[in-house]
Design an enzyme around this catalytic site. Structure first.
Site, mmCIF file in Angstrom:
data_model
loop_
_atom_site.group_PDB
_atom_site.id
_atom_site.type_symbol
_atom_site.label_atom_id
_atom_site.label_comp_id
_atom_site.label_asym_id
_atom_site.label_seq_id
_atom_site.Cartn_x
_atom_site.Cartn_y
_atom_site.Cartn_z
ATOM 1 N N SER A 136 0.841 -1.198 0.000
ATOM 2 C CA SER A 136 0.000 0.000 0.000
ATOM 3 C C SER A 136 0.878 1.251 0.000
ATOM 4 C CB SER A 136 -0.886 0.015 1.242
ATOM 5 O OG SER A 136 -0.096 0.311 2.377
ATOM 6 N N LYS A 137 0.223 2.371 -0.246
ATOM 7 C CA LYS A 137 0.941 3.644 -0.264
ATOM 8 C C LYS A 137 1.576 3.900 1.101
ATOM 9 C CE LYS A 137 0.115 8.548 -1.334
ATOM 10 N NZ LYS A 137 0.953 9.023 -0.287
ATOM 11 N N ARG A 138 0.873 3.441 2.135
ATOM 12 C CA ARG A 138 1.399 3.655 3.489
ATOM 13 C C ARG A 138 2.764 2.976 3.688
ATOM 14 N NH1 ARG A 138 -2.271 1.413 7.033
ATOM 15 N NH2 ARG A 138 -3.757 1.677 5.321
#
Ligand code: GLU
Length: 506
Positions: A261-263
């Site tokens: 994910s972007k996180r």
């Protein structure tokens, strides 16, 4: 007859293209090229609520940066256009009509409130053979009432009539046979009158059929849609020309479990987008591989190996080599850990293979941004060439080679403590005299003369050379000292030594 290979990358312009989408595009492209086939870029923009301005351009720019060439698409044109779904409404309308006329789809008027009520009343409610008889649709209302409601302007959707109890098999080139029972599928909405647009499922398979797509290569997240697609092909009578499916494994977090994910990128400091993205709504800026100093060749090589292997231990593969070696049979079923450090490693390796003149061209804008101008291309290229061995990212060329373009403002304290003593200024004055006397500043010659002087005087080699380095570079780092002084104008070297004598107080 063997069918011509035609593949498509079919993103929805709902935001920046994620690195997983880039991998899908790349595999499609490599597969097409390895079979002498065509690569289509189709924009799937039928969900107007999720449309994001700039996303389509972002997709085009990303693919162009990576060297993924499109044969047919919105920009390129082609014989099977339009390539943007919002421009194909007539085609979808006609195909919806075909299914309705054949009794393979039906019209439903259920309002959102009615659907909510049904969901509340029945646990795990599904609009299917067991429930459709109790809902507000053309099957329960009859033809006349249905027509009356449509004429009165009531909004409706068209649903696919799924026959329960059938085994549906998807033959996936990566995963093998995947069989499900049709009873678990709901009567998917294929079309909505409110915006006169089809849903993803209908538009996707109608276009794959009309565009003569031979292989659907896409992310694993679309595998659950595949049985429905198989049934849709069948309903249209297109089973014989149905594309072959290949669902690519998920990209997984670098650490821990689950989908990348972007996180993860924010936390560990790597981009999950090919290019920097400026969110038009929030103004938020997300990092991109290009802006972070990656070479497109490195990103391509890195991504190609996330879910595929060449069957031997080759690692460094340019696009041509990937095309020559690629096969879907060597794609893995299990998820691929997104080892971003490997991406950095690839970038380092590709920087070493890049001609210095090209490195200079990449470095130049970074220098200009810092107001460092007036250097010849040749000077910049040689400087880049000298420091690239320590660079993973393009920006590292500047970080490592900054002193070639600007005199040090400060001197590394630790190095000063260790290498600059009370007698150093005097020795450095002497060094200036030695340098002034050298006509040929080529590395080997200057080295010979300076080292002879150090020896003759009985000076400590390490201390003198490191003080010299400290004066010119600002710290005890950098390439071979006499390679530096070969490239840098002698007056500049001398001026820096003078400056250090003045500025460094011990
Ligand atoms: N529009 C879908 C997407 O955004 C396409 C999926 C497919 O390739 O069928 O990925």
């Amino acid at each position: 007859m063997e069918r011509k290979v035609r593949v498509r990358f079919a993103p929805s312009p709902t935001g920046p293209l994620h690195i997983g989408g880039v991998r899908t595009a790349l595999y499609n492209y490599i597969f097409a090229r390895s079979h002498g086939g065509d690569m289509i870029l189709r924009i799937e923009d039928t969900d107007s609520r999720r449309f994001v301005p700039g996303a389509e351009e972002y997709i085009n720019d990303s693919l162009a940066w990576l060297g993924i060439k499109i044969d047919e698409g919105v920009r390129e044109g082609g014989a099977f256009g339009p390539y943007k779904q919002s421009e194909r409404r007539d085609i979808y309308r006609e195909h919806v009509r075909t299914l309705l006329d054949a009794g393979k789809a039906y019209i439903a008027f259920d309002t959102p409130e009615e659907l909510d009520a049904a969901r509340a009343a029945t646990p795990n409610f599904q609009y299917d053979a067991t429930t459709r008889g109790n809902m507000t649709n053309s099957l329960t209302l009859g033809k006349e009432e249905t027509e009356r409601r449509i004429a009165a302007g009531e909004q409706y959707v068209v649903r696919f009539l799924i026959e329960p109890g059938r085994e549906v098999t998807v033959n996936d080139l990566i995963r093998g046979e995947v069989t499900i029972n049709s009873s678990i599928l709901d009567d998917k909405v294929l079309y909505k009158s409110a915006d006169d647009l089809p849903t993803y499922h209908l538009a996707n398979i109608v276009d794959d059929h009309l565009m003569e797509v031979s292989h659907v290569i896409r992310g694993e997240e679309w595998l659950p849609s595949a049985p429905l697609h198989v049934l849709l092909y069948e309903a249209f009578g297109w089973s014989d020309t149905m594309p072959e499916f290949a669902h690519l494994p998920l990209l997984l977090k670098p650490v821990g479990n689950g989908k990348l994910s972007k996180r993860d990128g924010d936390k560990l400091g790597f981009p999950v987008f090919p290019l920097e993205w400026h969110d038009p709504a929030s103004g938020e800026v997300s990092a991109g591989y290009r802006e972070n100093g990656y070479l497109p060749e490195a990103v391509v090589n890195f991504l190609a190996l996330l879910g595929w292997n060449p069957g031997d231990d080759s690692e460094m593969m340019d696009m041509e080599t990937l095309i020559a070696k690629f096969s879907l049979a060597h794609c893995s079923r299990s998820g691929a850990k997104f080892d971003y450090k490997k991406g950095l490693w690839f970038n380092h390796e590709y920087l070493q293979l890049t001609p210095d003149a090209q490195l200079a061209a990449l470095l130049k804008p970074l220098l200009e941004a810092k107001g460092l101008t007036g250097f010849t291309d040749e000077y910049t290229a040689r400087a880049a060439g000298m420091v690239k061995g320590r660079a993973n990212l393009i920006g590292d060329l500047l970080e490592q080679g900054d002193f070639f373009f600007a005199a040090p403002e400060t001197y590394a304290e630790k190095d000063v403590r260790k290498r600059w003593s009370e007698e150093t200024p005097r020795i450095m004055e002497e060094l200036i005299g030695v340098l002034e006397g050298i006509d040929d500043m080529t590395s080997a010659n200057a080295e010979k003369i300076v080292l002879a002087w150090i020896e003759e005087k009985g000076y400590h080699l390490g201390n003198v050379m490191n003080a010299f380095r400290l004066a010119v570079v600002g710290a005890c780092r950098g390439p071979h000292m006499f390679d530096i002084t070969e490239l840098m104008p002698k007056e500049e070297v001398i001026a820096r030594i003078r400056r250090a004598i003045e500025k460094i107080n011990v």
